[in-house]
Design a protein around this motif. Structure first.
Motif, PDB file in Angstrom:
ATOM      1  N   SER A  61       0.825  -1.208   0.000  1.00 17.26           N
ATOM      2  CA  SER A  61       0.000   0.000   0.000  1.00 17.26           C
ATOM      3  C   SER A  61       0.860   1.259   0.000  1.00 17.26           C
ATOM      4  CB  SER A  61      -0.930  -0.011   1.213  1.00 17.26           C
ATOM      5  OG  SER A  61      -1.666   1.196   1.294  1.00 17.26           O
ATOM      6  N   LEU A  62       1.874   1.282   0.868  1.00 16.78           N
ATOM      7  CA  LEU A  62       2.722   2.466   0.997  1.00 16.78           C
ATOM      8  C   LEU A  62       3.495   2.758  -0.293  1.00 16.78           C
ATOM      9  CD1 LEU A  62       4.175   1.931   4.592  1.00 16.78           C
ATOM     10  CD2 LEU A  62       2.688   3.818   3.873  1.00 16.78           C
ATOM     11  N   HIS A  63       4.171   1.737  -0.825  1.00 18.28           N
ATOM     12  CA  HIS A  63       5.086   1.964  -1.947  1.00 18.28           C
ATOM     13  C   HIS A  63       4.381   1.877  -3.307  1.00 18.28           C
ATOM     14  CE1 HIS A  63       9.538   1.369  -3.305  1.00 18.28           C
ATOM     15  NE2 HIS A  63       8.866   2.057  -4.184  1.00 18.28           N
ATOM     16  N   LEU A  64       3.707   0.770  -3.564  1.00 20.70           N
ATOM     17  CA  LEU A  64       3.010   0.630  -4.842  1.00 20.70           C
ATOM     18  C   LEU A  64       1.795   1.551  -4.896  1.00 20.70           C
ATOM     19  CD1 LEU A  64       2.729  -0.744  -7.575  1.00 20.70           C
ATOM     20  CD2 LEU A  64       1.501  -2.617  -6.441  1.00 20.70           C
ATOM     21  N   GLY A  65       1.106   1.661  -3.778  1.00 24.86           N
ATOM     22  CA  GLY A  65      -0.061   2.547  -3.729  1.00 24.86           C
ATOM     23  C   GLY A  65       0.321   3.990  -4.017  1.00 24.86           C
ATOM     24  N   SER A  66       1.426   4.440  -3.431  1.00 23.95           N
ATOM     25  CA  SER A  66       1.857   5.819  -3.672  1.00 23.95           C
ATOM     26  C   SER A  66       2.378   5.998  -5.091  1.00 23.95           C
ATOM     27  CB  SER A  66       2.918   6.232  -2.654  1.00 23.95           C
ATOM     28  OG  SER A  66       4.088   5.432  -2.760  1.00 23.95           O
ATOM     29  N   ALA A  67       2.985   4.951  -5.661  1.00 27.21           N
ATOM     30  CA  ALA A  67       3.428   5.017  -7.061  1.00 27.21           C
ATOM     31  C   ALA A  67       2.227   5.173  -7.987  1.00 27.21           C
ATOM     32  CB  ALA A  67       4.219   3.769  -7.431  1.00 27.21           C
ATOM     33  N   PHE A  68       1.151   4.437  -7.677  1.00 29.27           N
ATOM     34  CA  PHE A  68      -0.094   4.602  -8.442  1.00 29.27           C
ATOM     35  C   PHE A  68      -0.627   6.019  -8.298  1.00 29.27           C
ATOM     36  CE2 PHE A  68      -4.645   5.047  -7.519  1.00 29.27           C
ATOM     37  CZ  PHE A  68      -5.138   5.003  -8.816  1.00 29.27           C
ATOM     38  N   LEU A  69      -0.692   6.515  -7.069  1.00 29.37           N
ATOM     39  CA  LEU A  69      -1.241   7.846  -6.806  1.00 29.37           C
ATOM     40  C   LEU A  69      -0.460   8.929  -7.556  1.00 29.37           C
ATOM     41  CD1 LEU A  69      -3.084   9.822  -5.249  1.00 29.37           C
ATOM     42  CD2 LEU A  69      -1.447   9.679  -3.344  1.00 29.37           C
ATOM     43  N   PHE A  70       0.856   8.867  -7.458  1.00 31.84           N
ATOM     44  CA  PHE A  70       1.688   9.881  -8.104  1.00 31.84           C
ATOM     45  C   PHE A  70       1.553   9.795  -9.628  1.00 31.84           C
ATOM     46  CE2 PHE A  70       5.756  11.815  -9.454  1.00 31.84           C
ATOM     47  CZ  PHE A  70       5.701  12.991  -8.727  1.00 31.84           C
ATOM     48  N   THR A  71       1.543   8.575 -10.161  1.00 28.65           N
ATOM     49  CA  THR A  71       1.378   8.376 -11.601  1.00 28.65           C
ATOM     50  C   THR A  71       0.026   8.899 -12.072  1.00 28.65           C
ATOM     51  OG1 THR A  71       2.842   6.442 -11.562  1.00 28.65           O
ATOM     52  CG2 THR A  71       1.331   6.623 -13.418  1.00 28.65           C
ATOM     53  N   GLN A  72      -1.015   8.571 -11.327  1.00 30.63           N
ATOM     54  CA  GLN A  72      -2.372   9.040 -11.657  1.00 30.63           C
ATOM     55  C   GLN A  72      -2.445  10.567 -11.679  1.00 30.63           C
ATOM     56  OE1 GLN A  72      -5.270   9.259  -8.524  1.00 30.63           O
ATOM     57  NE2 GLN A  72      -6.748   8.037  -9.704  1.00 30.63           N
TER      58      GLN A  72
END
Length: 256
Positions: free
Chosen positions: A114-125
């Motif tokens: 959640s922390l790492h992949l989730g934030s990568a998704f959020l930033f990419t989005q």
């Protein structure tokens, strides 16, 4: 001669880290303006000063960013105009990250995803949303890893307390497909996302590990963080205008 990033504004998420802080100085040296963002603005400022970065430079803006927080990320993009590209060099993780495979609880695994992949998704989005709203070219570089490409070589961790975290492999491989999904969804050649996948980066690891790692390369061993920067600058620049959805491996042959 025109510099590689002349008149471009680049957002660096994780600008207080090993890679992010170095990117700040290198991008400015190539004529770019930098928005340096990190969760701890004071520590980021001190790190940049230790690298002889002039934090009063008109080409540099320092700001606070919690990449795991949706409000923090969206507000960052709302408060800046004219961003031409971004690099996500953040590495969010919990306190139990890095445990050996059989010692990783489901709760800890899920939290790190959640922390790492989730934030990568959020930033990419949010980068994609920013592009849609501004309607100007944008290049995002995410940082993956050779261990997002190949299985770990566990033997190089023998005689050390280290391991290759299972969360890391899951996250870094997923990031590579996340970028492909996003550029396919946006479907506009002006919006590009690429990955750089470094081999091991030297950070004072145990000598037994360094020796074993080096035997799996073509002689360089662990790379200095400096060696990663050139590929990122290339992907941010006009020289890679139609390179998108790709993963550049920088590892001196470790993954061969």
């Amino acid at each position: 001669m025109e510099k590689l990033l002349e008149n471009k504004t680049i957002l660096i998420a994780g600008a207080g880290g090993l890679l992010g802080s170095l990117l700040v100085s290198k991008i400015i040296a190539q004529g770019g303006r930098v928005i340096a963002a990190d969760i701890n603005k004071k520590a980021m400022k001190e790190r940049l000063e230790s690298l002889d970065v002039d934090i009063t430079d008109e080409y540099l803006t320092l700001t606070t960013l919690d990449i795991t927080n949706e409000k923090s990320v969206s507000e960052l993009f709302l408060s800046h105009i004219g961003i031409d590209g971004a690099v996500n060099s953040t590495y969010p993780r919990n306190k139990t990250y890095g445990a050996h495979f059989f010692d990783v609880s489901l709760e800890s695994f899920n939290e790190n995803i959640s922390l790492h992949l989730g934030s990568a998704f959020l930033f990419t989005q949010q980068c994609a949303k920013y592009f849609k709203n501004s309607n100007t070219p944008f290049s995002l570089v995410n940082i993956s890893s050779i261990y997002g490409v190949i299985a770990p070589k566990f033997e190089i961790y023998n005689n050390t307390p280290m391991t290759m975290p299972v969360e890391y492999a899951a996250i870094k491989s997923a990031i590579q497909h996340l970028i492909k999904y996003t550029v396919a969804y946006v479907n506009d050649s002006r919006f590009r996302i690429n990955c750089v996948s470094p081999g091991g980066i030297f950070d004072n690891q145990p000598s037994a590990f360094l020796d074993a790692y080096k035997k799996n390369t073509h002689g360089a061993g662990m790379l200095d963080v400096e060696e990663i920067v050139g590929s990122i600058l290339f992907l941010l620049s006009e020289q890679s205008r139609y390179v998108t959805g790709q993963n550049i491996i920088v590892d001196d042959g470790f993954s061969l």
